[in-house]
Design a protein around this motif. Structure first.
Motif, PDB file in Angstrom:
ATOM      1  N   ALA A 101     -23.763   8.317 -59.150  1.00  0.00           N
ATOM      2  CA  ALA A 101     -23.576   6.853 -59.079  1.00  0.00           C
ATOM      3  C   ALA A 101     -22.238   6.561 -58.419  1.00  0.00           C
ATOM      4  CB  ALA A 101     -23.629   6.253 -60.473  1.00  0.00           C
ATOM      5  N   LEU A 102     -22.279   6.150 -57.154  1.00  0.00           N
ATOM      6  CA  LEU A 102     -21.046   5.949 -56.389  1.00  0.00           C
ATOM      7  C   LEU A 102     -20.707   4.485 -56.141  1.00  0.00           C
ATOM      8  CD1 LEU A 102     -21.565   8.689 -53.660  1.00  0.00           C
ATOM      9  CD2 LEU A 102     -20.000   8.770 -55.610  1.00  0.00           C
ATOM     10  N   ASP A 103     -21.653   3.580 -56.250  1.00  0.00           N
ATOM     11  CA  ASP A 103     -21.470   2.180 -55.885  1.00  0.00           C
ATOM     12  C   ASP A 103     -21.117   2.061 -54.397  1.00  0.00           C
ATOM     13  OD1 ASP A 103     -21.519  -0.541 -56.218  1.00  0.00           O
ATOM     14  OD2 ASP A 103     -19.566  -0.689 -57.178  1.00  0.00           O
ATOM     15  N   LEU A 104     -21.749   2.908 -53.594  1.00  0.00           N
ATOM     16  CA  LEU A 104     -21.601   2.913 -52.140  1.00  0.00           C
ATOM     17  C   LEU A 104     -22.967   2.530 -51.582  1.00  0.00           C
ATOM     18  CD1 LEU A 104     -20.101   3.627 -49.483  1.00  0.00           C
ATOM     19  CD2 LEU A 104     -20.773   6.010 -49.875  1.00  0.00           C
ATOM     20  N   THR A 105     -23.034   1.395 -50.906  1.00  0.00           N
ATOM     21  CA  THR A 105     -24.302   0.907 -50.385  1.00  0.00           C
ATOM     22  C   THR A 105     -24.178   0.633 -48.893  1.00  0.00           C
ATOM     23  OG1 THR A 105     -23.741  -1.388 -50.906  1.00  0.00           O
ATOM     24  CG2 THR A 105     -24.944  -0.160 -52.591  1.00  0.00           C
ATOM     25  N   ALA A 106     -25.316   0.393 -48.265  1.00  0.00           N
ATOM     26  CA  ALA A 106     -25.334   0.078 -46.837  1.00  0.00           C
ATOM     27  C   ALA A 106     -26.251  -1.107 -46.591  1.00  0.00           C
ATOM     28  CB  ALA A 106     -25.794   1.292 -46.043  1.00  0.00           C
ATOM     29  N   LEU A 107     -25.868  -1.935 -45.649  1.00  0.00           N
ATOM     30  CA  LEU A 107     -26.692  -3.056 -45.203  1.00  0.00           C
ATOM     31  C   LEU A 107     -27.079  -2.792 -43.759  1.00  0.00           C
ATOM     32  CD1 LEU A 107     -24.561  -6.035 -46.517  1.00  0.00           C
ATOM     33  CD2 LEU A 107     -26.787  -5.336 -47.362  1.00  0.00           C
ATOM     34  N   GLY A 108     -28.355  -2.830 -43.498  1.00  0.00           N
ATOM     35  CA  GLY A 108     -28.846  -2.609 -42.144  1.00  0.00           C
ATOM     36  C   GLY A 108     -29.754  -3.737 -41.719  1.00  0.00           C
ATOM     37  N   ALA A 109     -30.862  -3.391 -41.079  1.00  0.00           N
ATOM     38  CA  ALA A 109     -31.803  -4.371 -40.551  1.00  0.00           C
ATOM     39  C   ALA A 109     -32.213  -5.365 -41.628  1.00  0.00           C
ATOM     40  CB  ALA A 109     -33.021  -3.662 -39.981  1.00  0.00           C
ATOM     41  N   GLY A 110     -32.119  -6.642 -41.289  1.00  0.00           N
ATOM     42  CA  GLY A 110     -32.524  -7.704 -42.208  1.00  0.00           C
ATOM     43  C   GLY A 110     -31.443  -8.164 -43.163  1.00  0.00           C
ATOM     44  N   GLY A 111     -30.262  -7.535 -43.145  1.00  0.00           N
ATOM     45  CA  GLY A 111     -29.177  -7.934 -44.035  1.00  0.00           C
ATOM     46  C   GLY A 111     -28.247  -8.939 -43.372  1.00  0.00           C
TER      47      GLY A 111
END
Length: 194
Positions: A101-111
């Motif tokens: 559980a890192l709380d590292l996320t990514a936003l890509g297409a549609g964000g």
């Protein structure tokens, strides 16, 4: 007898909001939508790695090349090459961070992300607490130098932009350290390596 209701005009957009949208669209060539506040569409010109601000602050102190970086509230956003969001889970697994559980996320297409005020154009009056701000602002042509996976037969470096693998490895480490620090009542503990 039919009753006619008055038509309510749409909310007016502040002139600075129009200027912000124009700057992002015309100068940087980024896709903008919505507003106010103006939103930057992810997955078209760039993707975003998002992590807690304490981990992001530590990451910015490391000798790891990044692209533009924004802060919104308690989250830091690192702009990376378009398509990178799809690679995050695989990279974390490959780097042996899968399942942590890192709380590292990514936003890509549609964000989308809230657009900070363009560099040199402060928000009118006091900027609201938690408003998006650039820590490392974008410049014209910066998309060519966003962190990315090296293509076949190419190494990451100044000619090809920063290395996404190194950025994700450093971000995962700092997210983990920050999480451990938060669990020990704010006292940051050094990691022991065997």
């Amino acid at each position: 007898m039919a009753v006619t209701l008055p038509t309510v005009p749409p909310p007016r957009v502040a002139p600075e909001e129009d200027a912000y949208a124009a700057w992002y669209g015309k100068v940087l060539g980024w896709t903008v939508t919505g507003g106010p506040p103006v939103q930057l569409v992810t997955g078209v010109g760039f993707d975003v790695l998002e992590l807690p601000s304490d981990a992001g602050t530590a990451l910015l102190r490391r000798p790891v090349a990044t692209g533009p970086v924004a802060l919104m509230g308690r989250r830091m956003r690192f702009l990376v090459a378009s398509g990178s969001a799809e690679e995050l889970d695989g990279l974390l697994d490959w780097l042996e961070w899968g399942g942590v559980a890192l709380d590292l996320t990514a936003l890509g297409a549609g964000g989308r992300i809230t657009a900070p005020a363009p560099p040199g154009r402060p928000l009118p009056g006091e900027s609201p607490r938690g408003a998006a701000v650039w820590l490392r602002p974008p410049e014209q042509g910066c998309q060519a130098l966003l962190p990315a996976l090296p293509g076949p037969g190419r190494a990451a470096g100044p000619a090809h932009g920063p290395d996404l693998v190194r950025l994700v490895a450093a971000a995962a480490t700092e997210c983990h350290r920050a999480r451990l620090g938060r669990r020990t009542n704010g006292v940051r503990q050094p990691l022991a390596f065997s």
